[in-house]
Design an enzyme around this catalytic site. Structure first.
Site, PDB file in Angstrom:
ATOM      1  CB  SER A 115     -39.829  25.032  -2.724  1.00 17.21           C
ATOM      2  OG  SER A 115     -39.428  23.693  -2.833  1.00 17.21           O
ATOM      3  CG  ASP A 268     -37.633  23.320 -10.305  1.00 22.04           C
ATOM      4  OD1 ASP A 268     -37.328  22.343  -9.596  1.00 22.04           O
ATOM      5  OD2 ASP A 268     -38.528  24.125  -9.986  1.00 22.04           O
ATOM      6  CG  HIS A 298     -36.255  23.934  -6.712  1.00 25.65           C
ATOM      7  ND1 HIS A 298     -37.619  23.953  -6.964  1.00 25.65           N
ATOM      8  CD2 HIS A 298     -36.141  23.836  -5.374  1.00 25.65           C
ATOM      9  CE1 HIS A 298     -38.273  23.851  -5.831  1.00 25.65           C
ATOM     10  NE2 HIS A 298     -37.404  23.787  -4.849  1.00 25.65           N
TER      11      HIS A 298
END
Length: 298
Positions: A115, A268, A298
């Site tokens: 991320s 995501d 995610h």
């Protein structure tokens, strides 16, 4: 997890310059120098810590028989951007210079992050391409990274608008919070009103739904044109710089990046950032291993 004993690893809390790190060294003797992994945790630059990624880093060190350095960069908003990126750079430079002290081959060090940590990894690689006084990073591992803040209307944004944990709206809200900006600009940024038309046209060659493979565009609808808002642009200029949007780095930088492993997830909002960066890297003859999780999020 707190720092505690491990039957397979020697674990130490140190500082690289002023940056706190936790280093995981396999206890079994090695015939030669080991590989090194510099890990940047996720959390939008505001959450997460060395402790919250303890299990992951231990697992990497064990499974890969590598020395892992987990970086405890300072968090926003207590520490203003770009303190986070600078801490990651400092820790990386220090480890590249002192790898031999930890039994690591300086020619076999990778950077890795998930991320926002993937953003930091991509940015560190880009900012170090010109450096000749330290060893080159061998590879970058980018796990569902955030890579651009120009277009929040790509297919993955539309398909996962309301996905749990990281929705489209929450992505921009976190981003503004990370930069210590007024969250009232969220709707304008979501619409793309923070990007001048000249910049949209310039980077359309790299950030464009037409570049996304057809199999990922189910149900995609081109958004309505938005009006440019100079005041919002002035307040959010950082979004349009390569430290936050490494996808828009020039070819002269991208062509010198290390081998790359990219991991994307179907559910995501950031999926298409990874797909577009994969294409950019491959167009610049960078070796890319791509792993897509069809049922992942995610």
């Amino acid at each position: 997890l707190p720092l505690c004993g491990d039957s397979q690893l020697c674990i130490k809390d140190l500082h690289f310059e002023e940056v706190p790190v936790r280093i995981y060294l396999p206890k079994v003797p090695s015939a030669g120098n080991r590989r090194g992994v510099i890990f940047f945790h996720g959390g939008c630059g505001m959450f997460g810590s060395i402790r919250s990624y303890e299990r992951i880093c231990r697992n990497i060190a064990r499974k890969a028989d590598s020395v892992v350095v987990s970086v405890g960069y300072r968090l926003s908003p207590e520490y203003k951007y770009p303190a986070q990126t600078l801490d990651c750079l400092t820790a990386t430079e220090h480890f590249l210079k002192t790898a031999g002290n930890y039994g690591v081959d300086p020619a076999r060090i990778i950077v890795c992050g998930d991320s926002a940590g993937g953003t930091f990894a991509a940015t560190v690689c880009q900012e170090l391409v010109e450096r000749r006084d330290i060893p080159k990073i061998r590879a970058q591992v980018l796990i569902y990274p955030f890579l651009q803040a120009l277009n929040f209307n790509l297919p993955s944004h539309q398909q996962n608008t309301f996905t749990a944990f990281l929705s489209r709206e929450r992505t921009v809200r976190f981003l503004l919070k990370y930069l210590n900006k007024d969250s009232s600009m969220k709707e304008a940024v979501l619409a793309g009103s923070h990007v001048p038309e000249s910049m949209s046209l310039k980077y359309r060659k790299w950030i464009n739904p037409d570049l996304i493979p057809e199999g990922f565009k189910l149900g995609y609808k081109p958004p309505l044109p938005s009006s440019f808002l100079p005041q919002v642009h002035e307040e959010t200029k950082e979004l349009l710089k390569t430290r936050l949007s490494p996808l828009i780095a020039e070819d002269a930088v991208v062509c010198r990046l290390p081998d790359t492993c990219l991991i994307t997830c179907q559910h995501d909002v950031l999926r298409d950032d990874g797909l577009l960066y994969k294409k950019r890297l491959e167009d610049n003859n960078i070796k890319v291993n791509w792993y897509h999780m069809d049922e992942g999020f995610h």
